[in-house]
Design a protein around this motif. Sequence first.
Motif, PDB file in Angstrom:
ATOM      1  N   UNK A   2      19.503  13.157  21.259  1.00  0.00           N
ATOM      2  CA  UNK A   2      19.727  14.658  21.798  1.00  0.00           C
ATOM      3  C   UNK A   2      20.469  15.434  20.575  1.00  0.00           C
ATOM      4  N   UNK A   3      19.882  16.533  20.836  1.00  0.00           N
ATOM      5  CA  UNK A   3      20.215  17.653  19.622  1.00  0.00           C
ATOM      6  C   UNK A   3      21.261  18.622  20.318  1.00  0.00           C
ATOM      7  N   UNK A   4      22.225  18.917  19.994  1.00  0.00           N
ATOM      8  CA  UNK A   4      23.281  19.999  20.409  1.00  0.00           C
ATOM      9  C   UNK A   4      23.231  21.358  19.711  1.00  0.00           C
ATOM     10  N   UNK A   5      23.111  22.488  20.245  1.00  0.00           N
ATOM     11  CA  UNK A   5      23.282  23.512  19.347  1.00  0.00           C
ATOM     12  C   UNK A   5      24.669  24.019  18.733  1.00  0.00           C
ATOM     13  N   UNK A   6      24.850  24.285  17.631  1.00  0.00           N
ATOM     14  CA  UNK A   6      26.252  25.036  17.215  1.00  0.00           C
ATOM     15  C   UNK A   6      25.964  26.662  17.198  1.00  0.00           C
ATOM     16  N   UNK A   7      26.854  27.233  18.076  1.00  0.00           N
ATOM     17  CA  UNK A   7      27.032  28.653  18.057  1.00  0.00           C
ATOM     18  C   UNK A   7      28.126  28.964  17.155  1.00  0.00           C
ATOM     19  N   UNK A   8      28.089  29.105  15.973  1.00  0.00           N
ATOM     20  CA  UNK A   8      29.123  29.482  14.876  1.00  0.00           C
ATOM     21  C   UNK A   8      29.694  30.811  15.046  1.00  0.00           C
ATOM     22  N   UNK A   9      28.840  31.572  15.560  1.00  0.00           N
ATOM     23  CA  UNK A   9      29.444  33.043  15.693  1.00  0.00           C
ATOM     24  C   UNK A   9      30.455  33.011  16.789  1.00  0.00           C
ATOM     25  N   UNK A  10      30.175  32.223  17.953  1.00  0.00           N
ATOM     26  CA  UNK A  10      31.159  32.286  18.945  1.00  0.00           C
ATOM     27  C   UNK A  10      32.349  31.585  18.898  1.00  0.00           C
ATOM     28  N   UNK A  11      32.355  30.543  17.966  1.00  0.00           N
ATOM     29  CA  UNK A  11      33.425  29.672  17.725  1.00  0.00           C
ATOM     30  C   UNK A  11      33.218  28.446  17.107  1.00  0.00           C
ATOM     31  N   UNK A  12      34.138  27.485  17.224  1.00  0.00           N
ATOM     32  CA  UNK A  12      33.956  26.113  16.888  1.00  0.00           C
ATOM     33  C   UNK A  12      33.605  25.272  17.968  1.00  0.00           C
ATOM     34  N   UNK A  13      32.995  24.160  17.477  1.00  0.00           N
ATOM     35  CA  UNK A  13      32.292  23.042  18.232  1.00  0.00           C
ATOM     36  C   UNK A  13      33.375  21.622  18.027  1.00  0.00           C
ATOM     37  N   UNK A  14      33.735  21.149  18.780  1.00  0.00           N
ATOM     38  CA  UNK A  14      34.627  19.672  18.417  1.00  0.00           C
ATOM     39  C   UNK A  14      33.992  18.463  19.053  1.00  0.00           C
ATOM     40  N   UNK A  15      34.009  17.542  18.246  1.00  0.00           N
ATOM     41  CA  UNK A  15      33.744  15.993  19.083  1.00  0.00           C
ATOM     42  C   UNK A  15      34.798  15.474  19.090  1.00  0.00           C
ATOM     43  N   UNK A  16      35.099  14.709  20.316  1.00  0.00           N
ATOM     44  CA  UNK A  16      36.365  13.922  20.240  1.00  0.00           C
ATOM     45  C   UNK A  16      35.668  12.667  21.173  1.00  0.00           C
ATOM     46  N   UNK A  17      36.197  11.647  20.412  1.00  0.00           N
ATOM     47  CA  UNK A  17      35.460  10.139  20.810  1.00  0.00           C
ATOM     48  C   UNK A  17      36.229   9.123  20.185  1.00  0.00           C
ATOM     49  N   UNK A  18      36.034   7.801  20.337  1.00  0.00           N
ATOM     50  CA  UNK A  18      36.722   6.629  19.670  1.00  0.00           C
ATOM     51  C   UNK A  18      35.508   5.701  19.234  1.00  0.00           C
ATOM     52  N   UNK A  19      36.041   5.103  18.032  1.00  0.00           N
ATOM     53  CA  UNK A  19      34.986   4.190  17.343  1.00  0.00           C
ATOM     54  C   UNK A  19      35.874   3.498  16.477  1.00  0.00           C
ATOM     55  N   UNK A  20      35.171   2.152  16.213  1.00  0.00           N
ATOM     56  CA  UNK A  20      35.934   1.329  15.322  1.00  0.00           C
ATOM     57  C   UNK A  20      35.752   1.407  13.743  1.00  0.00           C
ATOM     58  N   UNK A  21      34.500   1.597  13.574  1.00  0.00           N
ATOM     59  CA  UNK A  21      34.105   1.638  12.191  1.00  0.00           C
ATOM     60  C   UNK A  21      32.969   2.402  11.923  1.00  0.00           C
ATOM     61  N   UNK A  22      32.753   3.227  10.579  1.00  0.00           N
ATOM     62  CA  UNK A  22      31.637   4.018  10.239  1.00  0.00           C
ATOM     63  C   UNK A  22      30.859   2.894   9.093  1.00  0.00           C
ATOM     64  N   UNK A  23      29.587   3.016   9.110  1.00  0.00           N
ATOM     65  CA  UNK A  23      28.747   2.623   8.223  1.00  0.00           C
ATOM     66  C   UNK A  23      28.310   3.607   7.324  1.00  0.00           C
ATOM     67  N   UNK A  24      28.580   3.217   5.919  1.00  0.00           N
ATOM     68  CA  UNK A  24      28.209   4.258   4.800  1.00  0.00           C
ATOM     69  C   UNK A  24      26.939   3.919   4.635  1.00  0.00           C
ATOM     70  N   UNK A  25      26.215   4.987   4.009  1.00  0.00           N
ATOM     71  CA  UNK A  25      24.780   4.712   3.644  1.00  0.00           C
ATOM     72  C   UNK A  25      24.847   4.940   2.202  1.00  0.00           C
ATOM     73  N   UNK A  26      23.762   4.011   1.624  1.00  0.00           N
ATOM     74  CA  UNK A  26      23.211   4.045   0.212  1.00  0.00           C
ATOM     75  C   UNK A  26      22.421   5.200  -0.027  1.00  0.00           C
ATOM     76  N   UNK A  27      21.661   5.247  -1.260  1.00  0.00           N
ATOM     77  CA  UNK A  27      20.823   6.187  -1.484  1.00  0.00           C
ATOM     78  C   UNK A  27      19.537   6.176  -0.834  1.00  0.00           C
ATOM     79  N   UNK A  28      19.283   5.346  -0.020  1.00  0.00           N
ATOM     80  CA  UNK A  28      18.104   4.911   0.611  1.00  0.00           C
ATOM     81  C   UNK A  28      18.463   5.109   2.232  1.00  0.00           C
TER      82      UNK A  28
END
Length: 290
Positions: free
Chosen positions: A161-187
Motif C-alpha cells: 500500500x502507498x500512503x499520500x504525504x500532504x506536506x503543505x498541511x503538516x507532517x506525517x509520522x509512523x509509530x511502530x515497533x520492530x527489532x531490526x533493520x536490514x541494510x541494503x547494498x548497491x544492488x
Amino acid sequence: MTGATELFALGNDAWQVRVAPALGGAIVDARWRGRDVLRPTPAVELAARNVRKTACYPLVPFSNRIAFGEFAFGGAQYTLLKNLPDMPHAIHGVGFQQAWSVGENDGRSMHMQIAHTPDARWPFAFEARQSMAIEGDTLTLGMRITNTDTVAAPCGLGWHPFFPLDTQAGETHLRTAWKSMLLSDADDLPCASVDPIDFGALDSTVVDNCFTGWSGQARIDTPHHRICVEASEALRCAVLFRPQGQAFFAFEPVSHANNALHGNDPPMQVLAPGEALEARMVMTLHALTK
C-alpha cells in the motif's frame, strides 16, 4: 497494454474504495470521509494499466526481491524471469501482474482469486484468494495462498500500500515497533542487520528497507486523520519505502524478509502440497481530536 479497466466499488457511510481485479487485483483508490487514505491512481496511469502506480497491490507468492532471479530450493536450481524493466532481480511475485477473477461481491466486501501454473515467473503451482471488506471505519484486506503443486514449495505474501504525504498541511509520522533493520547494498539486497532507526517525520525521510521482528501494529498520524494498522501473525516483517522528493510512502506488511530465498531471516514459509498460508491486514481510521 492499454485500454479501459473495469472497476468494482465498495462503499459505506465512511469508505469509498475502488478495485481493479483485472489490473493485478489492485486497489485504485480508497477514501475515508472524503480524504484519500491511500495514494490515488492517476487517470493516465490507470489508462496505461500501470499497476505500480495504483494505491495498493498484492504481493504473492513472494515479497520484494529474489537476487538476480535465481535461487536454490529442494535440491534444484531455479532461474526466474526478471519481471520489471531495468530491474536485475525478480520482484514482488506474480499476482500483481495478472488478472484476478471476481467471486462474491456485495458492495461492502469482495473476493477474487488467481490460479498459477508453473512458468518462467514462478516454478510452483499455487492458488491465491484475496478479500477486501469495509465495516464502519475499518478496511480489512485478507489473503490466502494454497500450494497446489505436487511438491513442497516456498510461499510468501503481503501487500504494497502507498500512503499520500500532504506536506503543505503538516507532517506525517509512523509509530511502530520492530527489532531490526536490514541494510541494503548497491544492488538493493540485504547485506546486514542493525538496530532500527527512530524515524521522525516521513516527509523528510528517505528510506527503502525491510524491518524484521515487526510487532504487527502501527499508527500513521497524518495532518488529516489517524490510521491504525493491525496485521495477523503471518506478517512478520514490514518494508518502509519513501523515495526522495516524492509525495508518498509505502508501508508494506509482508511475511518474510527481502531476498529470503538467499538466507535472510525470517525465511519464506515452506508449504506442503495442499497446505495454505493466510494473512490479514486491517486499517481503522480515526478523526483527529482538536
